[in-house]
Design an enzyme around this catalytic site. Structure first.
Site, mmCIF file in Angstrom:
data_model
loop_
_atom_site.group_PDB
_atom_site.id
_atom_site.type_symbol
_atom_site.label_atom_id
_atom_site.label_comp_id
_atom_site.label_asym_id
_atom_site.label_seq_id
_atom_site.Cartn_x
_atom_site.Cartn_y
_atom_site.Cartn_z
ATOM 1 N N SER A 16 0.840 -1.197 0.000
ATOM 2 C CA SER A 16 0.000 0.000 0.000
ATOM 3 C C SER A 16 0.875 1.246 0.000
ATOM 4 O O SER A 16 1.954 1.251 0.598
ATOM 5 C CB SER A 16 -0.920 0.023 1.229
ATOM 6 O OG SER A 16 -1.691 1.214 1.240
ATOM 7 N N ASP A 79 -7.524 -4.623 0.512
ATOM 8 C CA ASP A 79 -8.452 -3.918 -0.361
ATOM 9 C C ASP A 79 -9.693 -3.660 0.467
ATOM 10 O O ASP A 79 -10.241 -4.589 1.087
ATOM 11 C CB ASP A 79 -8.802 -4.708 -1.626
ATOM 12 C CG ASP A 79 -9.389 -3.778 -2.687
ATOM 13 O OD1 ASP A 79 -8.750 -2.753 -2.984
ATOM 14 O OD2 ASP A 79 -10.490 -4.058 -3.200
#
Length: 207
Positions: A16, A79
């Site tokens: 990320s 996610d």
């Protein structure tokens, strides 16, 4: 039986580049006290993967494989997003780019409020839920990614409340607490949030 063979590696890449998400993960991983170093992919100059999956699970696996392939190390990806049933589950997997520009929280919140105007009725709450899917792969071609899912139920406010958090937090109302997600401290949020729930399942898998 837990699959912890990835722990033999010295590092775990966190797939990320989202600053708000990374801050939450940093605190959550501190609590885990893992015998490995958790490295945000940005420190390895790994750009975000193309998220062309059709579900949170698909996108989480895509991102984890992408980071693992480039780094050569085990990788975990998150996610997550906000799902509003009355909007058919939108913004869903498109939460971060709901208004068109990726990561523009203000524009995304504004679009959500506008889309909900027709559905607002006096004394009737609009339900919503934050969803988080974590995918952990030992290597890029791992045939059995580990999946951990958390779901956080709440309501969607008609206007923003609170200064903490990021994304849709100011619009996510928790009636049992009488607060929005953006009015919670980091510690309070991590105990009950979708991401916190998924991380708790991940922690249990290590036993």
């Amino acid at each position: 039986m837990s699959n912890t063979t990835w722990l033999k590696h010295k590092n775990l890449v966190l797939a990320s580049n989202n600053k708000g998400k990374l801050a939450e993960f940093e605190r959550l991983f501190e609590e885990l006290k893992l015998p490995v170093s958790v490295i945000p992919q940005g420190q390895l100059n790994i750009e975000d993967a193309i998220e062309d999956g059709l579900s949170f699970v698909e996108n989480a696996i895509l991102k984890a494989r992408h980071a693992a392939k480039i780094s050569g190390k085990p990788a975990m990806a998150d996610d997550s997003g906000l799902c509003v049933p009355i909007l058919g589950g939108a913004p869903g997997i498109y939460s971060a780019r709901y208004a068109g520009e990726h990561g523009n929280d203000a524009a995304n919140n504004e679009k959500l409020l506008k889309d909900l105007l027709l559905f607002r009725q006096e004394n009737k709450a609009i339900q919503g839920m934050f969803v988080c899917v974590l995918a952990l792969v030992e290597h890029a071609d791992d045939p059995l990614p580990q999946i951990f899912q958390g779901i956080w139920h709440g309501e969607i406010l008609a206007e923003s409340r609170g200064e903490n958090g990021f994304g849709y937090d100011p619009l996510f109302w928790l009636p049992e607490l009488g607060k929005s997600s953006a009015e919670l401290s980091k510690a309070e949020k991590n105990q009950i949030s979708h991401r916190g729930q998924a991380m708790q399942l991940f922690r249990q898998s290590l036993d």
